[in-house]
Write a protein that holds these residues in place. Structure first.
Motif, PDB file in Angstrom:
ATOM      1  N   THR A 241      -3.121   2.078   6.736  1.00  0.00           N
ATOM      2  CA  THR A 241      -3.358   2.083   7.998  1.00  0.00           C
ATOM      3  C   THR A 241      -2.685   1.944   8.745  1.00  0.00           C
ATOM      4  O   THR A 241      -1.325   1.349   8.811  1.00  0.00           O
ATOM      5  CB  THR A 241      -4.365   0.834   7.857  1.00  0.00           C
ATOM      6  OG1 THR A 241      -4.539  -0.346   8.113  1.00  0.00           O
ATOM      7  CG2 THR A 241      -5.646   1.321   6.437  1.00  0.00           C
TER       8      THR A 241
ATOM      9  N   ALA B  54       0.850  -1.047   0.275  1.00  0.00           N
ATOM     10  CA  ALA B  54      -0.049  -0.254   0.042  1.00  0.00           C
ATOM     11  C   ALA B  54       1.234   1.650   0.006  1.00  0.00           C
ATOM     12  O   ALA B  54       1.406   0.728   0.579  1.00  0.00           O
ATOM     13  CB  ALA B  54      -0.780  -0.396   1.716  1.00  0.00           C
TER      14      ALA B  54
ATOM     15  N   HIS C 155       5.310   1.825  -2.157  1.00  0.00           N
ATOM     16  CA  HIS C 155       4.408   1.088  -1.826  1.00  0.00           C
ATOM     17  C   HIS C 155       4.204   0.324  -1.340  1.00  0.00           C
ATOM     18  O   HIS C 155       3.266  -0.884  -0.573  1.00  0.00           O
ATOM     19  CB  HIS C 155       3.582   0.946  -3.287  1.00  0.00           C
ATOM     20  CG  HIS C 155       3.168   2.099  -4.134  1.00  0.00           C
ATOM     21  ND1 HIS C 155       1.620   2.683  -4.192  1.00  0.00           N
ATOM     22  CD2 HIS C 155       3.501   3.104  -4.675  1.00  0.00           C
ATOM     23  CE1 HIS C 155       1.474   3.185  -4.601  1.00  0.00           C
ATOM     24  NE2 HIS C 155       2.783   3.890  -4.721  1.00  0.00           N
TER      25      HIS C 155
ATOM     26  N   SER D  33      -2.256   5.831   1.816  1.00  0.00           N
ATOM     27  CA  SER D  33      -3.908   4.743   1.896  1.00  0.00           C
ATOM     28  C   SER D  33      -3.275   4.298   2.562  1.00  0.00           C
ATOM     29  O   SER D  33      -4.476   3.104   2.914  1.00  0.00           O
ATOM     30  CB  SER D  33      -3.793   3.959   0.191  1.00  0.00           C
ATOM     31  OG  SER D  33      -2.642   2.994  -0.298  1.00  0.00           O
TER      32      SER D  33
END
Length: 259
Positions: A104, A98, A153, A102
């Protein structure tokens, strides 16, 4: 049955790199304790059968490596069933790609609980047993190429694998006086069930499939194109590194991250 070289415990050994490490160490002459999550018991049984066919003793010690009590019990069970512990391979890991913005907190915490807390607990309880036994030992952890170079990412995974390098170096300094070496391995892209969603149509690992940002894709493409060995990495390639680090010949190597 030939004389055993000792007892090796491998976490995350139901499949992929962990399975290959377990089989390689069994071929090397170690009796093997297999670990993975309790819901992987069927796969662990298959690996255990393969190890038994090699003439080695084997036991299954299921546990969640992120849970302190379970890791202690895992190590204790392996020692009870196989008579000691000489090699700990903290291999279990997870990845949840991710972007930074974005991602968590929950995903970050889960990744670190498995990839960083898990090896910490494995190192700790293995070291306690090895010190008690008084015959030295080998502690080996799973870092990654992402533990040496930041990957876009993949911030939580990258950070957790950098953590393994620091943990390994600190533990190596502390445990050397007991004849215990501590090292880690840092694979690039390896064909395993964990990376299957990163494969292109030809079976080549392609992290760019997970990255939408054009700049990140360009950076990743450049990185991939500059990989010196132009074939897909296999779990057996990593198992051979672990085989050496677990051997008597590697007694003077510690605090290293190989890969």
């Amino acid at each position: 049955m030939s004389i055993s070289k000792g007892v090796a415990l491998i976490t995350g050994s139901a499949q992929g790199i962990g399975r290959s490490i377990a089989l390689r160490l069994a071929r090397d002459g170690f009796n093997v304790a297999l670990n993975d999550l309790p819901d992987k018991d069927a796969k662990l049984e298959l690996v255990a059968t393969e190890i038994e066919s090699l003439g080695r003793q084997v036991c299954i010690v299921p546990a969640d490596v992120s849970v302190n009590k379970q890791v202690k019990e895992m190590v204790d069970d392996a020692v009870t069933k196989l008579g000691g512990l000489d090699v700990m391979v903290a291999n279990a890991g997870v990845v949840t790609p991710a972007s930074l913005v974005s991602s968590t907190v929950e995903s970050w915490d889960h990744t670190f609980s498995v990839n960083a807390r898990g090896p910490y607990l494995c190192y700790k309880y293995a070291a306690m047993r090895m010190i008690e036994q008084g015959r030295g030992g080998r502690i080996i952890g799973a870092s990654s190429i992402a533990g040496k170079i930041g990957f876009p990412h993949n911030s939580s995974y990258t950070a957790s694998k950098f953590a393994i390098r620091g943990l390994t170096q600190a533990a190596a300094i502390e445990l050397g006086q007991y004849g215990i070496t501590v090292n880690s391995y840092a694979p690039g892209a390896i064909q395993t069930p964990m990376t299957k969603n990163m494969m292109d149509e030809s079976g080549n690992v392609d992290f760019t499939r997970l990255i939408d940002d054009p700049c990140s894709r360009k950076w990743m493409m450049s990185l991939r194109e500059n990989v010196p060995i132009k074939h897909n990495g296999q779990p057996e390639d990593i198992a051979s590194i672990v085989s050496y680090l677990a051997s008597k010949e590697a007694h003077f190597i510690t605090g290293q991250c190989v890969g």
